[in-house]
Design a protein around this motif. Structure first.
Motif, short mmCIF file in Angstrom:
data_model
loop_
_atom_site.label_atom_id
_atom_site.label_comp_id
_atom_site.label_asym_id
_atom_site.label_seq_id
_atom_site.Cartn_x
_atom_site.Cartn_y
_atom_site.Cartn_z
N PRO A 180 0.83 -1.22 0.00
CA PRO A 180 0.00 0.00 0.00
C PRO A 180 0.86 1.26 0.00
O PRO A 180 1.94 1.30 0.59
CB PRO A 180 -0.80 -0.12 1.31
N LYS A 181 0.38 2.29 -0.67
CA LYS A 181 1.13 3.53 -0.79
C LYS A 181 1.39 4.18 0.56
O LYS A 181 2.40 4.85 0.77
CB LYS A 181 0.39 4.52 -1.70
N ASP A 182 0.46 3.98 1.51
CA ASP A 182 0.60 4.61 2.82
C ASP A 182 1.24 3.69 3.85
O ASP A 182 1.17 3.95 5.06
CB ASP A 182 -0.76 5.07 3.32
N SER A 183 1.86 2.62 3.40
CA SER A 183 2.48 1.66 4.32
C SER A 183 3.60 2.30 5.13
O SER A 183 4.39 3.10 4.60
CB SER A 183 3.03 0.46 3.55
N LYS A 184 3.68 1.95 6.39
CA LYS A 184 4.74 2.45 7.28
C LYS A 184 5.83 1.40 7.48
O LYS A 184 6.71 1.58 8.33
CB LYS A 184 4.13 2.86 8.62
N HIS A 185 5.74 0.31 6.73
CA HIS A 185 6.72 -0.78 6.86
C HIS A 185 7.68 -0.78 5.68
O HIS A 185 7.34 -0.37 4.57
CB HIS A 185 6.00 -2.14 6.94
N GLN A 186 8.89 -1.26 5.91
CA GLN A 186 9.88 -1.45 4.87
C GLN A 186 9.96 -2.95 4.57
O GLN A 186 10.37 -3.73 5.43
CB GLN A 186 11.24 -0.93 5.33
N PHE A 187 9.56 -3.35 3.37
CA PHE A 187 9.52 -4.77 3.03
C PHE A 187 10.75 -5.19 2.24
O PHE A 187 11.27 -4.45 1.41
CB PHE A 187 8.25 -5.09 2.22
N GLU A 188 11.18 -6.41 2.50
CA GLU A 188 12.31 -7.01 1.79
C GLU A 188 12.08 -8.52 1.75
O GLU A 188 11.60 -9.10 2.72
CB GLU A 188 13.62 -6.69 2.50
N VAL A 189 12.42 -9.14 0.61
CA VAL A 189 12.18 -10.58 0.44
C VAL A 189 13.51 -11.30 0.20
O VAL A 189 14.36 -10.81 -0.54
CB VAL A 189 11.24 -10.87 -0.74
N SER A 190 13.67 -12.46 0.86
CA SER A 190 14.82 -13.32 0.63
C SER A 190 14.34 -14.75 0.41
O SER A 190 13.23 -15.12 0.85
CB SER A 190 15.79 -13.29 1.81
N VAL A 191 15.18 -15.55 -0.24
CA VAL A 191 14.84 -16.94 -0.53
C VAL A 191 15.73 -17.87 0.29
O VAL A 191 16.95 -17.65 0.38
CB VAL A 191 15.02 -17.25 -2.03
N ILE A 192 15.12 -18.87 0.91
CA ILE A 192 15.84 -19.89 1.68
C ILE A 192 15.77 -21.19 0.91
O ILE A 192 14.71 -21.58 0.42
CB ILE A 192 15.23 -20.07 3.08
N GLY A 193 16.89 -21.87 0.79
CA GLY A 193 16.93 -23.13 0.07
C GLY A 193 16.27 -24.25 0.85
O GLY A 193 16.83 -24.75 1.83
N SER A 194 15.07 -24.64 0.46
CA SER A 194 14.34 -25.72 1.11
C SER A 194 13.22 -26.16 0.18
O SER A 194 12.59 -25.33 -0.47
CB SER A 194 13.76 -25.27 2.45
N ALA A 195 12.96 -27.46 0.13
CA ALA A 195 11.91 -27.98 -0.75
C ALA A 195 10.52 -27.75 -0.20
O ALA A 195 9.52 -28.02 -0.88
CB ALA A 195 12.13 -29.47 -0.99
N ILE A 196 10.42 -27.28 1.03
CA ILE A 196 9.11 -27.04 1.63
C ILE A 196 8.42 -25.89 0.90
O ILE A 196 8.97 -24.80 0.83
CB ILE A 196 9.23 -26.72 3.13
#
Length: 398
Positions: A180-196
């Motif tokens: 959302p444009k008014d979000s107060k959070h800083q988002f970041e995505v990472s990938v973990i090696g797992s077949a789950i």
């Protein structure tokens, strides 16, 4: 009403452990205890408590400041005990309005009293836990970040990430559209090696995807749908609300059964809950709220809303064992890794692919306009995303 009725009795004077044996004469609201060398004439109003025993009853006198309260024990039948108790209660009810209410409740049928007590506890509990929801509004967002940061340090010290340029680009583009444009959070995505095939978010906006989810995804919109769901958990502060509920529950139990849980004091218990905040799986209400909010995010950006539903359908197939051979191989691989990934799954906000949730999603998707955008990166970049961590998996299999 008793009229000059005599019962075998004994009297504990509050000083000696040896009782005086004698008889009690009950007349109206007066009891007179007589023994070899003692004679006590008392009004029934002087007794502060009445207790039934297997062979009669005990009446406890008003406590004395210098010694234990004397006790008069009367031996009589059950019917006579009930009548004595009735006389005692009627006398107590006449003392004040508060006493009248208290002893009227005491007179109630145990079953009726139990039902009423359960009803009162349920009502009080409902408003108590509803009130806990409001508590979160007074907790600054900086607390969410601090909690998430502490968990993130543990996560990244124990598990290997396998981010790539393709995954960085894909999630960066997806976040631009969904958050959302008014979000107060800083988002970041990472990938973990797992077949789950799963994903989870921390309260500081850090989101982790297992490579198994990316490798087995049938389309970009599936991953985008799951990402929107995780963003909704953070935006709705489900982590902090979970913590407040857990702490409130701990406090309520402490107040009911005494300070602490077992040998732990309340503050120690609350600290332990705080340090393992993400162990608490989100409730059905929170998951439903995240589903609903994620659909709103996607529709607002004209993005496809079918991905999350498609993901849940495939998870249901995996759970029920009805998937095709390739899916079964993936499931087997995931099971082999599950023991090594127990430390991860303690932090998961799981996605139970229940039929009820899928039905809810169908209704949400059908309402309003359906999004059209299904891709945020090119097909070639998406293929790179789908093969992320493959080198790691191949090395693990050797």
């Amino acid at each position: 009403m008793f009229q000059n009725q005599t019962f075998t009795s004994r009297y504990f004077n509050g000083v000696s452990a040896v009782p005086e044996e004698g008889t009690v004469l009950v007349h109206g609201q007066t009891v007179q205890f007589t023994s070899f060398d003692t004679n006590h004439k008392l009004n029934i109003s002087q007794f502060t408590e009445f207790t039934r025993t297997h062979n009669g009853c005990k009446l406890i006198l008003l406590p004395d400041e210098t010694k234990e309260s004397p006790i008069l024990e009367i031996f009589c039948s059950k019917e006579e005990t009930k009548l004595l108790e009735k006389i005692w209660i009627q006398n107590k009810k006449s003392q004040s309005h508060t006493s009248a209410l208290f002893y009227s409740i005491r007179e109630m049928n145990p079953i009726v009293l139990g039902i009423l007590s359960l009803l009162v506890v349920s009502i009080v509990g409902f408003f108590y836990f509803k009130g806990l929801e409001l508590v979160t509004n007074f907790i600054p967002l900086s607390m969410d970040k601090s909690l998430g940061d502490s968990v993130q340090v543990k996560m990244e010290a124990q598990f290997e990430k396998c981010d790539s340029k393709a995954t960085d680009l894909f999630f960066a583009e997806a976040l631009k559209k969904i958050v959302p444009k008014d979000s107060k959070h800083q988002f970041e995505v990472s990938v973990i090696g797992s077949a789950i095939p799963n994903a989870f978010a921390l309260s500081n906006g850090k989101i982790y995807f297992f490579s198994g989810l990316l490798n087995e995804a049938e389309s970009q919109e599936e991953v985008i749908g799951v990402l929107a769901h995780e963003i909704a958990h953070v935006e709705k502060r489900h982590h902090m609300r979970n913590l407040v509920k857990a702490g409130g529950t701990s406090l309520a139990i402490s107040l009911v059964v005494g300070p602490g849980l077992g040998n732990m004091e309340f503050l120690e218990t609350f600290t332990e809950i705080g340090s393992t905040i993400l162990v608490l799986k989100f409730s059905r209400d929170f998951e439903t709220e995240a589903d609903k909010t994620s659909i709103e995010y996607l529709k607002a950006q004209n993005m496809s809303t079918d991905g999350l539903l498609s993901f849940f359908k495939r998870m249901e197939e995996l759970e029920s064992g009805d998937s095709d051979s390739n899916d079964q191989e993936t499931t087997t691989s995931a099971k082999e890794e599950s023991s090594a990934s127990n430390k991860i799954t303690d932090f998961l906000s799981t996605h139970p692919a229940t039929k009820e949730r899928m039905e809810t999603l169908k209704v949400l998707i059908q309402k309003g306009k359906k999004g059209k955008i299904k891709k945020v990166v090119s097909n070639s970049t998406w293929k790179e995303v789908q093969t992320v961590c493959s080198d790691l998996r191949n090395s693990d299999s050797k």
